[in-house]
Design an enzyme around this catalytic site. Structure first.
Site, PDB file in Angstrom:
ATOM      1  N   GLU A  56     -32.457  14.073 -16.043  1.00  0.00           N
ATOM      2  CA  GLU A  56     -33.565  13.381 -15.381  1.00  0.00           C
ATOM      3  C   GLU A  56     -33.726  11.983 -15.974  1.00  0.00           C
ATOM      4  OE1 GLU A  56     -36.598  16.462 -16.584  1.00  0.00           O
ATOM      5  OE2 GLU A  56     -37.674  14.669 -17.229  1.00  0.00           O
TER       6      GLU A  56
ATOM      7  N   CYS B 155     -35.395  19.967 -15.913  1.00  0.00           N
ATOM      8  CA  CYS B 155     -34.622  20.415 -17.089  1.00  0.00           C
ATOM      9  C   CYS B 155     -33.534  21.429 -16.763  1.00  0.00           C
ATOM     10  CB  CYS B 155     -35.575  20.993 -18.138  1.00  0.00           C
ATOM     11  SG  CYS B 155     -36.751  19.785 -18.747  1.00  0.00           S
TER      12      CYS B 155
ATOM     13  N   HIS C   1     -34.854  28.115 -21.710  1.00  0.00           N
ATOM     14  CA  HIS C   1     -35.282  26.708 -21.792  1.00  0.00           C
ATOM     15  C   HIS C   1     -36.349  26.584 -22.873  1.00  0.00           C
ATOM     16  CE1 HIS C   1     -36.352  22.687 -21.033  1.00  0.00           C
ATOM     17  NE2 HIS C   1     -37.545  22.970 -20.552  1.00  0.00           N
TER      18      HIS C   1
END
Lengths: 135, 347
Positions: B81, B113, B235
Protein backbone atom coordinates in the site's frame (compact mmCIF):
# COMPACT_ATOMS: atom_id res chain seq x y z
CA UNK A 1 20.84 12.20 -15.99
CA UNK A 2 18.22 11.84 -18.72
CA UNK A 3 15.59 9.09 -18.61
CA UNK A 4 17.19 7.56 -21.73
CA UNK A 5 20.65 7.44 -20.08
CA UNK A 6 19.16 5.88 -16.96
CA UNK A 7 17.31 3.27 -18.99
CA UNK A 8 20.46 2.34 -20.98
CA UNK A 9 22.40 1.79 -17.75
CA UNK A 10 19.74 -0.19 -15.90
CA UNK A 11 21.35 -3.62 -16.40
CA UNK A 12 24.72 -2.63 -14.87
CA UNK A 13 23.16 -0.44 -12.21
CA UNK A 14 20.37 -2.82 -11.19
CA UNK A 15 22.27 -6.11 -11.25
CA UNK A 16 25.95 -5.37 -12.01
CA UNK A 17 25.77 -6.73 -15.53
CA UNK A 18 29.23 -6.70 -17.12
CA UNK A 19 30.69 -7.99 -20.37
CA UNK A 20 33.50 -10.48 -20.89
CA UNK A 21 35.62 -10.78 -24.03
CA UNK A 22 35.37 -14.36 -25.25
CA UNK A 23 38.83 -14.10 -26.88
CA UNK A 24 41.08 -12.46 -24.29
CA UNK A 25 38.81 -13.11 -21.24
CA UNK A 26 39.01 -9.46 -20.12
CA UNK A 27 36.06 -8.39 -17.96
CA UNK A 28 34.46 -4.95 -18.40
CA UNK A 29 32.26 -2.99 -16.04
CA UNK A 30 30.43 -0.94 -17.12
CA UNK A 31 29.85 -3.31 -20.06
CA UNK A 32 31.47 -2.63 -23.43
CA UNK A 33 30.39 -3.60 -26.94
CA UNK A 34 33.90 -3.97 -28.36
CA UNK A 35 36.93 -5.24 -26.42
CA UNK A 36 39.42 -2.31 -26.25
CA UNK A 37 42.25 -4.78 -25.63
CA UNK A 38 41.91 -7.11 -28.63
CA UNK A 39 39.19 -5.50 -30.78
CA UNK A 40 36.90 -8.51 -30.51
CA UNK A 41 33.20 -7.77 -30.97
CA UNK A 42 32.03 -11.06 -29.40
CA UNK A 43 31.48 -9.97 -25.82
CA UNK A 44 29.36 -12.08 -23.49
CA UNK A 45 27.06 -10.62 -20.83
CA UNK A 46 27.97 -11.79 -17.33
CA UNK A 47 26.91 -10.78 -13.84
CA UNK A 48 29.55 -10.08 -11.25
CA UNK A 49 29.30 -11.09 -7.62
CA UNK A 50 28.67 -7.72 -6.02
CA UNK A 51 31.01 -8.62 -3.17
CA UNK A 52 34.28 -6.90 -2.54
CA UNK A 53 36.33 -4.77 -0.17
CA UNK A 54 36.50 -1.08 0.50
CA UNK A 55 39.70 0.45 -0.84
CA UNK A 56 39.15 4.09 0.05
CA UNK A 57 36.33 6.37 1.13
CA UNK A 58 35.30 9.96 1.67
CA UNK A 59 32.52 11.62 3.66
CA UNK A 60 30.19 13.91 1.72
CA UNK A 61 28.71 16.70 3.82
CA UNK A 62 27.68 19.10 1.05
CA UNK A 63 26.42 17.03 -1.87
CA UNK A 64 24.75 18.13 -5.09
CA UNK A 65 21.15 19.24 -4.52
CA UNK A 66 19.55 15.92 -5.56
CA UNK A 67 21.54 14.00 -2.91
CA UNK A 68 20.95 16.30 0.08
CA UNK A 69 18.11 14.02 1.21
CA UNK A 70 20.67 11.39 2.29
CA UNK A 71 23.47 13.70 3.51
CA UNK A 72 25.85 13.29 5.16
CA UNK A 73 26.97 10.05 3.54
CA UNK A 74 30.10 8.20 2.48
CA UNK A 75 31.25 7.25 -0.99
CA UNK A 76 33.89 4.63 -1.52
CA UNK A 77 36.05 2.88 -4.09
CA UNK A 78 35.31 -0.82 -3.96
CA UNK A 79 37.38 -3.63 -5.40
CA UNK A 80 35.09 -6.50 -6.33
CA UNK A 81 36.10 -10.15 -6.05
CA UNK A 82 36.53 -10.19 -9.85
CA UNK A 83 39.16 -7.43 -9.62
CA UNK A 84 36.98 -4.63 -10.96
CA UNK A 85 37.14 -1.31 -9.11
CA UNK A 86 34.12 0.96 -8.99
CA UNK A 87 32.76 3.76 -6.85
CA UNK A 88 29.53 3.84 -4.93
CA UNK A 89 27.77 5.23 -1.88
CA UNK A 90 28.10 3.33 1.40
CA UNK A 91 24.91 2.55 3.35
CA UNK A 92 23.84 0.68 6.49
CA UNK A 93 26.96 1.62 8.40
CA UNK A 94 24.88 2.19 11.51
CA UNK A 95 26.82 4.42 13.85
CA UNK A 96 30.16 3.02 12.67
CA UNK A 97 32.75 4.71 10.47
CA UNK A 98 33.79 2.85 7.32
CA UNK A 99 37.19 1.15 7.40
CA UNK A 100 39.57 0.45 4.55
CA UNK A 101 39.54 -3.27 3.76
CA UNK A 102 36.00 -3.68 5.08
CA UNK A 103 34.05 -6.42 3.26
CA UNK A 104 31.02 -5.02 1.41
CA UNK A 105 28.26 -6.19 -0.94
CA UNK A 106 25.80 -4.47 -3.24
CA UNK A 107 22.57 -3.03 -1.87
CA UNK A 108 19.68 -1.91 -4.05
CA UNK A 109 18.76 1.69 -3.22
CA UNK A 110 17.30 4.89 -4.55
CA UNK A 111 19.85 7.22 -6.16
CA UNK A 112 17.53 10.20 -6.11
CA UNK A 113 14.01 11.30 -7.00
CA UNK A 114 13.69 13.97 -9.70
CA UNK A 115 11.68 16.62 -7.87
CA UNK A 116 8.27 15.77 -6.44
CA UNK A 117 6.76 14.44 -9.66
CA UNK A 118 9.69 13.11 -11.72
CA UNK A 119 11.01 9.58 -12.03
CA UNK A 120 12.97 8.00 -9.17
CA UNK A 121 16.39 6.69 -10.11
CA UNK A 122 17.54 3.41 -8.52
CA UNK A 123 20.73 1.39 -8.57
CA UNK A 124 23.52 -0.18 -6.55
CA UNK A 125 25.18 1.13 -3.44
CA UNK A 126 27.36 -0.83 -1.02
CA UNK A 127 26.87 -1.99 2.57
CA UNK A 128 28.75 -4.16 5.07
CA UNK A 129 28.12 -7.87 4.35
CA UNK A 130 24.55 -8.86 5.17
CA UNK A 131 23.31 -11.33 2.59
CA UNK A 132 26.23 -13.68 3.04
CA UNK A 133 26.35 -16.03 6.01
CA UNK A 134 30.15 -15.69 6.04
CA UNK A 135 30.16 -12.63 8.32
CA UNK B 1 2.99 -32.34 -9.23
CA UNK B 2 2.87 -30.52 -5.91
CA UNK B 3 3.17 -26.71 -5.81
CA UNK B 4 4.81 -24.86 -2.97
CA UNK B 5 7.53 -22.51 -1.82
CA UNK B 6 11.00 -23.00 -3.27
CA UNK B 7 12.64 -20.06 -1.51
CA UNK B 8 11.83 -17.15 0.75
CA UNK B 9 13.51 -13.98 1.88
CA UNK B 10 12.84 -11.15 4.30
CA UNK B 11 14.28 -7.66 4.38
CA UNK B 12 13.89 -4.98 7.04
CA UNK B 13 15.68 -1.62 7.13
CA UNK B 14 18.15 -1.33 10.02
CA UNK B 15 16.87 1.88 11.68
CA UNK B 16 14.75 1.39 14.81
CA UNK B 17 12.69 3.78 16.89
CA UNK B 18 11.28 2.59 20.20
CA UNK B 19 7.65 2.90 21.23
CA UNK B 20 8.97 4.68 24.33
CA UNK B 21 10.71 7.36 22.20
CA UNK B 22 7.52 8.05 20.22
CA UNK B 23 5.37 8.06 23.35
CA UNK B 24 7.69 10.58 25.01
CA UNK B 25 7.12 13.08 22.17
CA UNK B 26 3.34 12.94 22.62
CA UNK B 27 3.30 12.92 26.43
CA UNK B 28 2.18 9.29 26.63
CA UNK B 29 3.42 6.51 28.91
CA UNK B 30 5.79 4.47 26.74
CA UNK B 31 5.95 1.43 29.02
CA UNK B 32 2.19 1.15 29.11
CA UNK B 33 1.88 1.73 25.33
CA UNK B 34 4.51 -0.90 24.63
CA UNK B 35 2.85 -3.42 26.93
CA UNK B 36 -0.63 -2.78 25.48
CA UNK B 37 0.54 -3.14 21.88
CA UNK B 38 3.08 -5.90 22.64
CA UNK B 39 5.51 -3.95 20.44
CA UNK B 40 8.90 -2.65 21.64
CA UNK B 41 10.26 -0.91 18.55
CA UNK B 42 9.71 -0.56 14.83
CA UNK B 43 11.89 -0.40 11.72
CA UNK B 44 12.30 2.86 9.84
CA UNK B 45 13.55 3.01 6.24
CA UNK B 46 16.58 5.08 5.32
CA UNK B 47 15.62 8.01 3.06
CA UNK B 48 16.88 6.03 0.06
CA UNK B 49 14.81 2.92 0.88
CA UNK B 50 11.23 2.30 -0.23
CA UNK B 51 8.92 -0.55 -1.18
CA UNK B 52 10.87 -1.19 -4.40
CA UNK B 53 14.28 -1.46 -2.70
CA UNK B 54 12.86 -3.65 0.09
CA UNK B 55 11.17 -5.90 -2.48
CA UNK B 56 14.38 -6.32 -4.49
CA UNK B 57 16.40 -7.22 -1.39
CA UNK B 58 13.84 -9.77 -0.15
CA UNK B 59 13.45 -11.28 -3.62
CA UNK B 60 17.21 -11.65 -4.08
CA UNK B 61 17.39 -13.74 -0.90
CA UNK B 62 14.39 -15.83 -1.98
CA UNK B 63 15.91 -16.48 -5.41
CA UNK B 64 19.26 -17.42 -3.88
CA UNK B 65 17.57 -19.91 -1.57
CA UNK B 66 15.44 -21.43 -4.36
CA UNK B 67 18.47 -22.12 -6.59
CA UNK B 68 16.08 -21.87 -9.54
CA UNK B 69 17.37 -20.57 -12.87
CA UNK B 70 15.99 -17.10 -13.50
CA UNK B 71 14.56 -18.29 -16.81
CA UNK B 72 12.05 -20.32 -14.78
CA UNK B 73 10.44 -17.18 -13.33
CA UNK B 74 7.27 -16.35 -15.24
CA UNK B 75 5.56 -13.89 -12.88
CA UNK B 76 6.50 -11.13 -10.45
CA UNK B 77 3.81 -9.59 -8.23
CA UNK B 78 4.45 -6.91 -5.63
CA UNK B 79 1.73 -6.28 -3.08
CA UNK B 80 1.95 -3.03 -1.14
CA UNK B 81 0.00 0.00 0.00
CA UNK B 82 3.09 2.19 -0.36
CA UNK B 83 4.19 1.72 -3.97
CA UNK B 84 6.52 4.64 -4.73
CA UNK B 85 4.68 5.38 -7.98
CA UNK B 86 0.93 5.63 -8.54
CA UNK B 87 1.68 4.71 -12.16
CA UNK B 88 4.97 2.84 -12.98
CA UNK B 89 5.00 -0.60 -11.41
CA UNK B 90 7.24 -1.61 -8.52
CA UNK B 91 7.13 -5.09 -10.07
CA UNK B 92 9.03 -4.07 -13.23
CA UNK B 93 11.84 -2.63 -11.12
CA UNK B 94 12.04 -5.89 -9.16
CA UNK B 95 11.90 -8.04 -12.30
CA UNK B 96 14.67 -5.99 -13.94
CA UNK B 97 16.86 -6.08 -10.82
CA UNK B 98 16.47 -9.87 -10.66
CA UNK B 99 17.24 -10.19 -14.37
CA UNK B 100 14.02 -12.11 -15.12
CA UNK B 101 12.75 -9.79 -17.87
CA UNK B 102 11.37 -9.75 -20.54
CA UNK B 103 9.52 -13.11 -20.70
CA UNK B 104 7.56 -12.54 -17.50
CA UNK B 105 4.22 -11.11 -16.40
CA UNK B 106 4.40 -8.47 -13.67
CA UNK B 107 1.97 -6.33 -11.73
CA UNK B 108 1.52 -4.31 -8.58
CA UNK B 109 -1.24 -5.32 -6.21
CA UNK B 110 -3.04 -3.42 -3.47
CA UNK B 111 -5.32 -4.77 -0.74
CA UNK B 112 -4.15 -2.96 2.41
CA UNK B 113 -2.06 -5.48 4.39
CA UNK B 114 -2.93 -8.62 2.42
CA UNK B 115 -1.72 -7.70 -1.06
CA UNK B 116 1.32 -9.95 -0.56
CA UNK B 117 -0.75 -13.07 0.08
CA UNK B 118 -3.08 -12.12 -2.80
CA UNK B 119 0.04 -12.26 -5.01
CA UNK B 120 0.97 -15.64 -3.54
CA UNK B 121 -2.46 -17.03 -4.45
CA UNK B 122 -2.10 -15.69 -8.01
CA UNK B 123 1.32 -17.31 -8.47
CA UNK B 124 0.12 -20.58 -6.95
CA UNK B 125 -2.72 -20.56 -9.49
CA UNK B 126 -0.43 -19.90 -12.45
CA UNK B 127 2.01 -22.61 -11.35
CA UNK B 128 -0.68 -25.18 -10.53
CA UNK B 129 -2.31 -24.50 -13.90
CA UNK B 130 1.04 -25.12 -15.66
CA UNK B 131 0.95 -21.64 -17.19
CA UNK B 132 4.37 -20.80 -15.70
CA UNK B 133 7.11 -22.91 -14.08
CA UNK B 134 7.66 -20.58 -11.15
CA UNK B 135 6.95 -17.04 -9.99
CA UNK B 136 7.69 -14.56 -7.25
CA UNK B 137 5.16 -12.97 -4.89
CA UNK B 138 6.24 -10.14 -2.61
CA UNK B 139 4.54 -8.20 0.16
CA UNK B 140 6.38 -5.06 1.27
CA UNK B 141 5.58 -1.68 2.76
CA UNK B 142 7.01 1.52 4.19
CA UNK B 143 3.71 2.71 5.54
CA UNK B 144 3.13 5.87 7.49
CA UNK B 145 1.26 6.73 10.64
CA UNK B 146 0.00 10.27 11.12
CA UNK B 147 2.06 12.05 13.81
CA UNK B 148 0.41 11.43 17.17
CA UNK B 149 -1.95 8.78 15.77
CA UNK B 150 -1.97 5.34 17.46
CA UNK B 151 -0.71 3.86 14.16
CA UNK B 152 2.53 5.80 14.53
CA UNK B 153 3.69 3.43 17.26
CA UNK B 154 3.58 0.41 14.99
CA UNK B 155 3.82 1.45 11.29
CA UNK B 156 7.13 -0.15 10.32
CA UNK B 157 8.95 -1.03 7.11
CA UNK B 158 9.92 -4.37 5.60
CA UNK B 159 8.79 -7.17 3.39
CA UNK B 160 8.98 -10.80 2.42
CA UNK B 161 9.33 -12.53 -0.94
CA UNK B 162 8.44 -16.09 -1.95
CA UNK B 163 9.60 -18.04 -4.98
CA UNK B 164 6.71 -20.35 -5.78
CA UNK B 165 7.07 -23.35 -8.06
CA UNK B 166 7.18 -27.12 -8.25
CA UNK B 167 10.90 -27.82 -7.83
CA UNK B 168 13.20 -27.57 -4.78
CA UNK B 169 10.20 -27.05 -2.46
CA UNK B 170 10.83 -26.15 1.19
CA UNK B 171 7.10 -26.10 1.96
CA UNK B 172 4.24 -27.68 0.04
CA UNK B 173 0.89 -25.92 -0.28
CA UNK B 174 -2.00 -28.01 1.06
CA UNK B 175 -4.67 -25.46 0.27
CA UNK B 176 -5.80 -21.85 0.45
CA UNK B 177 -9.10 -20.17 1.29
CA UNK B 178 -10.18 -16.52 1.45
CA UNK B 179 -12.84 -14.63 3.37
CA UNK B 180 -13.70 -11.19 1.97
CA UNK B 181 -16.33 -8.50 2.66
CA UNK B 182 -16.70 -4.74 2.24
CA UNK B 183 -15.73 -3.44 5.69
CA UNK B 184 -14.47 0.17 5.89
CA UNK B 185 -12.07 -0.11 8.85
CA UNK B 186 -8.98 1.56 7.34
CA UNK B 187 -8.33 3.51 4.14
CA UNK B 188 -6.17 6.09 2.44
CA UNK B 189 -7.66 8.34 -0.21
CA UNK B 190 -5.76 9.02 -3.47
CA UNK B 191 -3.09 11.65 -2.77
CA UNK B 192 -3.53 11.54 1.02
CA UNK B 193 -0.22 11.29 2.88
CA UNK B 194 -1.53 9.31 5.84
CA UNK B 195 -4.17 6.58 6.20
CA UNK B 196 -7.32 6.99 8.30
CA UNK B 197 -9.02 4.32 10.36
CA UNK B 198 -12.18 3.51 12.24
CA UNK B 199 -10.43 3.19 15.63
CA UNK B 200 -12.12 0.39 17.62
CA UNK B 201 -14.05 -0.64 14.50
CA UNK B 202 -10.76 -2.18 13.27
CA UNK B 203 -11.08 -5.01 15.83
CA UNK B 204 -14.12 -7.29 16.07
CA UNK B 205 -15.93 -6.64 12.74
CA UNK B 206 -12.72 -6.28 10.78
CA UNK B 207 -9.52 -8.10 11.87
CA UNK B 208 -11.01 -10.82 14.06
CA UNK B 209 -14.06 -11.60 11.92
CA UNK B 210 -11.95 -12.08 8.79
CA UNK B 211 -8.95 -13.86 10.32
CA UNK B 212 -11.10 -16.30 12.29
CA UNK B 213 -13.47 -17.03 9.40
CA UNK B 214 -10.62 -17.52 6.93
CA UNK B 215 -8.83 -19.92 9.30
CA UNK B 216 -12.02 -21.87 10.00
CA UNK B 217 -12.97 -21.91 6.30
CA UNK B 218 -9.57 -23.33 5.37
CA UNK B 219 -9.74 -26.03 8.05
CA UNK B 220 -13.22 -27.03 6.93
CA UNK B 221 -12.09 -27.17 3.30
CA UNK B 222 -9.06 -29.35 4.13
CA UNK B 223 -10.72 -31.46 6.83
CA UNK B 224 -8.29 -30.24 9.49
CA UNK B 225 -8.66 -28.98 13.04
CA UNK B 226 -6.59 -26.33 14.80
CA UNK B 227 -4.76 -29.13 16.64
CA UNK B 228 -3.33 -30.32 13.32
CA UNK B 229 -1.14 -27.20 13.06
CA UNK B 230 2.33 -27.05 14.60
CA UNK B 231 2.94 -23.37 13.90
CA UNK B 232 1.02 -20.31 12.74
CA UNK B 233 1.44 -16.74 11.58
CA UNK B 234 -1.43 -14.26 11.45
CA UNK B 235 -1.42 -10.65 10.30
CA UNK B 236 0.25 -8.64 13.03
CA UNK B 237 -0.88 -4.99 13.17
CA UNK B 238 0.46 -5.17 16.73
CA UNK B 239 1.64 -8.00 18.96
CA UNK B 240 -1.67 -8.37 20.77
CA UNK B 241 -4.22 -9.04 17.98
CA UNK B 242 -2.64 -12.30 16.69
CA UNK B 243 -2.44 -13.69 20.22
CA UNK B 244 -6.12 -12.92 20.78
CA UNK B 245 -7.04 -14.51 17.42
CA UNK B 246 -5.04 -17.61 18.39
CA UNK B 247 -6.92 -17.80 21.68
CA UNK B 248 -10.29 -17.55 19.90
CA UNK B 249 -9.27 -20.35 17.52
CA UNK B 250 -7.98 -22.53 20.36
CA UNK B 251 -4.39 -22.41 19.13
CA UNK B 252 -1.81 -22.65 21.94
CA UNK B 253 0.05 -19.32 22.13
CA UNK B 254 3.47 -21.00 21.89
CA UNK B 255 2.55 -22.07 18.35
CA UNK B 256 2.24 -18.43 17.20
CA UNK B 257 4.70 -16.64 19.48
CA UNK B 258 7.71 -17.25 17.18
CA UNK B 259 5.96 -15.44 14.33
CA UNK B 260 5.70 -12.12 16.15
CA UNK B 261 8.39 -10.13 14.35
CA UNK B 262 6.06 -7.15 14.90
CA UNK B 263 7.47 -6.79 18.41
CA UNK B 264 10.87 -5.84 16.98
CA UNK B 265 10.25 -4.32 13.53
CA UNK B 266 6.66 -3.09 13.84
CA UNK B 267 3.75 -3.72 11.50
CA UNK B 268 5.19 -4.18 8.03
CA UNK B 269 1.67 -4.08 6.53
CA UNK B 270 1.72 -6.16 3.33
CA UNK B 271 4.80 -7.88 4.74
CA UNK B 272 3.52 -8.52 8.26
CA UNK B 273 1.90 -11.96 8.17
CA UNK B 274 4.44 -13.32 5.68
CA UNK B 275 7.50 -12.02 7.56
CA UNK B 276 6.09 -13.95 10.54
CA UNK B 277 5.51 -16.96 8.30
CA UNK B 278 9.12 -16.76 7.06
CA UNK B 279 10.34 -16.75 10.68
CA UNK B 280 8.26 -19.87 11.32
CA UNK B 281 9.86 -21.47 8.24
CA UNK B 282 13.27 -20.60 9.69
CA UNK B 283 12.43 -22.53 12.85
CA UNK B 284 10.20 -25.35 11.58
CA UNK B 285 11.17 -29.02 11.43
CA UNK B 286 10.46 -31.10 8.32
CA UNK B 287 6.91 -32.46 8.38
CA UNK B 288 5.47 -29.61 10.45
CA UNK B 289 2.22 -28.00 9.28
CA UNK B 290 2.02 -24.18 9.29
CA UNK B 291 -1.11 -22.03 9.19
CA UNK B 292 -0.74 -18.61 7.54
CA UNK B 293 -3.61 -16.10 7.70
CA UNK B 294 -3.22 -12.57 6.38
CA UNK B 295 -5.58 -9.66 6.90
CA UNK B 296 -6.13 -6.64 4.71
CA UNK B 297 -8.39 -3.80 5.71
CA UNK B 298 -11.33 -3.17 3.49
CA UNK B 299 -11.46 -6.19 4.24
CA UNK B 300 -10.26 -9.73 3.62
CA UNK B 301 -8.12 -12.59 4.84
CA UNK B 302 -6.25 -15.24 2.88
CA UNK B 303 -5.53 -18.48 4.75
CA UNK B 304 -2.98 -21.10 3.70
CA UNK B 305 -1.82 -24.46 5.01
CA UNK B 306 1.75 -25.58 4.29
CA UNK B 307 3.71 -28.74 5.08
CA UNK B 308 7.44 -28.19 5.58
CA UNK B 309 9.64 -30.56 3.55
CA UNK B 310 12.96 -32.26 4.29
CA UNK B 311 14.64 -29.89 1.83
CA UNK B 312 14.26 -26.90 4.15
CA UNK B 313 17.31 -27.76 6.23
CA UNK B 314 19.69 -27.58 3.29
CA UNK B 315 17.85 -24.61 1.73
CA UNK B 316 18.33 -22.49 4.86
CA UNK B 317 22.08 -22.56 4.20
CA UNK B 318 21.43 -20.55 1.05
CA UNK B 319 19.12 -17.97 2.63
CA UNK B 320 19.38 -15.28 5.29
CA UNK B 321 17.64 -15.89 8.64
CA UNK B 322 14.84 -13.48 9.54
CA UNK B 323 16.51 -12.98 12.91
CA UNK B 324 19.56 -11.57 11.18
CA UNK B 325 17.36 -8.81 9.73
CA UNK B 326 15.73 -8.21 13.09
CA UNK B 327 18.95 -8.10 15.09
CA UNK B 328 20.94 -5.68 12.94
CA UNK B 329 19.84 -2.25 14.05
CA UNK B 330 20.67 1.36 14.72
CA UNK B 331 18.46 3.35 17.07
CA UNK B 332 17.27 6.78 15.95
CA UNK B 333 15.42 9.53 17.83
CA UNK B 334 12.08 11.07 16.86
CA UNK B 335 13.70 14.04 15.11
CA UNK B 336 15.71 11.76 12.79
CA UNK B 337 12.63 9.58 12.28
CA UNK B 338 10.57 12.67 11.33
CA UNK B 339 13.22 13.72 8.83
CA UNK B 340 13.60 10.24 7.30
CA UNK B 341 9.84 9.81 6.91
CA UNK B 342 9.25 13.22 5.38
CA UNK B 343 7.15 14.42 8.30
CA UNK B 344 8.91 17.80 8.26
CA UNK B 345 7.36 19.79 5.44
CA UNK B 346 9.92 22.10 3.85
CA UNK B 347 7.50 23.87 1.50
Amino acid sequence: MSIADYWRLEAPRFRLEATKCEKCEKLYFPPKVVCPQCGNKELKKVEISGKGKLISFSRIDKPADEHTYVAPYYVGIIELEEGIRLSGSLVDLGDKEPEEGMKVEIAFRKYYPVGDEGVIYYGYKFRPLLMSLED
Amino acid sequence: MQTGIAGYGVYAPMNRITVDEIAGVWGEDGVSKSRGLNVFEKSVPDPDEDTITISVEAARIAMKMSRLAREKIGAVYVGSESHPFAVYPSAVHVAEALGVTPHVTAADLEFACKAGTAGMQMVFGLVAGNIIDAGIAIGADTSQGRPGDPLEYTAGAGGAAFVIGKDNLVAELEGTYSFTTDTPDFWRREGAMYPSHGSRFTGAPAYFRHVINAANGLMEKLGLTINDFDRASFHQPNGAFPLKAAKILGLPLEKIEDSLAVKYIGNTYSGASIVGFARQLDLAKPGERILLVSYGSGAGSDAFSFIVTDAIEDARKHGVPVDKMISRKRYINYATYARYRGKIRMK
